[in-house]
Design a protein around this motif. Structure first.
Motif, PDB file in Angstrom:
ATOM      1  N   LEU A   1       6.405  -6.340  -4.680  1.00  0.00           N
ATOM      2  CA  LEU A   1       7.172  -5.960  -3.491  1.00  0.00           C
ATOM      3  C   LEU A   1       6.529  -6.539  -2.228  1.00  0.00           C
ATOM      4  N   ALA A   2       5.207  -6.451  -2.136  1.00  0.00           N
ATOM      5  CA  ALA A   2       4.491  -7.006  -0.981  1.00  0.00           C
ATOM      6  C   ALA A   2       4.695  -8.508  -0.888  1.00  0.00           C
TER       7      ALA A   2
ATOM      8  N   SER B   1       3.605   1.343  -9.521  1.00  0.00           N
ATOM      9  CA  SER B   1       2.456   0.711 -10.173  1.00  0.00           C
ATOM     10  C   SER B   1       1.884  -0.413  -9.305  1.00  0.00           C
ATOM     11  N   PRO B   2       0.604  -0.757  -9.480  1.00  0.00           N
ATOM     12  CA  PRO B   2       0.014  -1.862  -8.719  1.00  0.00           C
ATOM     13  C   PRO B   2       0.767  -3.181  -8.900  1.00  0.00           C
TER      14      PRO B   2
ATOM     15  N   LEU C   1      -4.327  -6.865  -8.814  1.00  0.00           N
ATOM     16  CA  LEU C   1      -5.663  -6.404  -9.184  1.00  0.00           C
ATOM     17  C   LEU C   1      -6.291  -5.484  -8.139  1.00  0.00           C
ATOM     18  N   PHE C   2      -5.683  -5.425  -6.950  1.00  0.00           N
ATOM     19  CA  PHE C   2      -6.272  -4.646  -5.857  1.00  0.00           C
ATOM     20  C   PHE C   2      -5.630  -3.266  -5.740  1.00  0.00           C
ATOM     21  N   ASP C   3      -6.406  -2.310  -5.225  1.00  0.00           N
ATOM     22  CA  ASP C   3      -5.825  -1.010  -4.892  1.00  0.00           C
ATOM     23  C   ASP C   3      -5.140  -1.120  -3.535  1.00  0.00           C
TER      24      ASP C   3
ATOM     25  N   TRP D   1       0.838  -1.202   0.000  1.00  0.00           N
ATOM     26  CA  TRP D   1       0.000   0.000   0.000  1.00  0.00           C
ATOM     27  C   TRP D   1       0.878   1.260   0.000  1.00  0.00           C
ATOM     28  N   ALA D   2       1.916   1.246   0.830  1.00  0.00           N
ATOM     29  CA  ALA D   2       2.825   2.391   0.880  1.00  0.00           C
ATOM     30  C   ALA D   2       3.532   2.586  -0.463  1.00  0.00           C
ATOM     31  N   ALA D   3       3.886   1.479  -1.111  1.00  0.00           N
ATOM     32  CA  ALA D   3       4.546   1.573  -2.415  1.00  0.00           C
ATOM     33  C   ALA D   3       3.616   2.209  -3.444  1.00  0.00           C
TER      34      ALA D   3
END
Length: 244
Positions: A68-69, A61-62, A131-133, A53-55
Motif C-alpha cells: 500500500l505504501a 500485514s507488513p 521487512l520493516f515494522d 505505518w497506519a495500515a
C-alpha cells in the motif's frame, strides 16, 4: 543561489501533486532547484511511509502495508521514475547503436526488457519494505526517497547529455552549490543512520551508468529515472541488511 521557491519547482518536476507553482520561474530555475530534489524525495517517502505505518497499526500485514505504501508513492510520482527505468531497459537492452537506443527510449510502448525491469524493481522494493515494522518502514522510505534523488542529482551533474532535447536537456545540468547542498545533507543523514548502506546505494546504479556511457554516451531523463530506481533499491536492500 538557492531559493525557497525551488521546493514547489522540484515538486512540479518530480511529482504529479497539484502544487501551485510559477511555471515561468520553474522554467528558469530548472536544474538550479535540484538541491530540493532529495527534500522532495524525503517528503514523498514520509507520506507513503506514514500510510504504511497506519495500515500496520490497523492490523494489516507488513507485506500488504508495504504494498500500500509503495502504491501511494507511485501514485504521487505518476510512475515517473518507473517509466524511465522501463524505457532505459528497452533502449539500452535492445538498441543496436546510439541512435536506435535513443529511438526506442522515446517510444511510449514497453517491451520485454522494460516489463522485466519493472517487475523486478517493484518486487525488490516491495519485499524490502515488507521487512520493516511501522517506524522502520517510515524511516526506510524517507531515507531511500532522499538518497535516490541525491544520486540522480549527482549523476545529472556529472554525466554529459546523450541528446540535446528531452526532459533532462530542458532542465539543464546542476552545478556547484546546488549539488553540494542536495547531496551533502543526504549523505550526512545516511552516515548517521546506516553508513553501511552507502555501498549498495552507490554500487547498484553503477552498471546502468557505465552501460549508458558506453551505449549512448551520456544521460537522458530515462537514464536518470533508472538511476533513481536502482539507488532506491540499493538503499532499501542496505537498510534491510543493517536493521534485520
Amino acid at each position: 543561489m538557492i531559493e525557497v521557491h525551488d521546493i514547489p519547482v522540484a515538486f512540479s518536476l518530480l511529482t504529479r501533486l497539484p502544487v501551485p507553482v510559477d511555471h515561468a520561474r520553474a522554467g528558469l530555475r530548472g536544474a538550479r532547484a535540484g538541491w530540493a530534489w532529495p527534500l522532495v524525495g524525503a517528503i514523498l517517502g514520509a507520506v507513503a511511509g506514514a500510510v504504511g505505518w497506519a495500515a500496520m497499526w490497523t492490523g494489516l500485514s507488513p507485506t500488504l502495508s508495504a504494498g500500500l505504501a509503495l502504491a501511494v508513492l507511485v501514485l504521487m510520482t505518476g510512475a515517473l521514475h518507473e517509466d524511465g527505468l522501463a524505457d532505459c531497459a528497452d533502449g539500452l537492452g535492445g538498441g543496436r547503436d546510439k541512435s536506435h537506443a535513443l529511438e526506442i527510449m522515446k517510444d511510449s510502448r514497453v517491451g520485454a526488457f522494460g516489463v522485466v525491469a519493472l517487475v523486478l524493481a517493484l518486487g525488490l522494493r516491495w519485499q524490502s519494505l515488507a521487512l520493516f515494522d511501522g517506524a522502520g518502514l517510515l524511516v526506510a522510505m524517507v531515507l531511500s526517497g532522499a538518497t535516490s534523488r541525491a544520486v540522480m542529482l549527482t549523476v545529472m551533474a556529472w554525466m554529459p547529455l546523450a541528446r540535446s532535447e528531452g526532459l533532462s536537456a530542458s532542465t539543464g545540468q546542476p552545478r556547484g552549490v546546488t549539488v553540494a547542498i542536495g547531496t551533502g545533507l543526504t549523505l550526512i543523514a545516511v552516515l548517521l543512520i546506516a553508513p553501511a548502506s552507502l555501498i549498495a546505494i552507490v554500487l547498484l546504479p553503477l552498471p546502468l551508468i557505465i552501460l549508458a556511457l558506453r551505449k549512448i554516451g551520456g544521460q537522458t531523463g530515462d537514464v536518470l529515472g533508472g538511476v533513481q530506481q536502482l539507488a532506491e533499491i540499493g538503499c532499501l536492500l542496505g537498510l534491510s541488511v543493517v536493521f534485520s
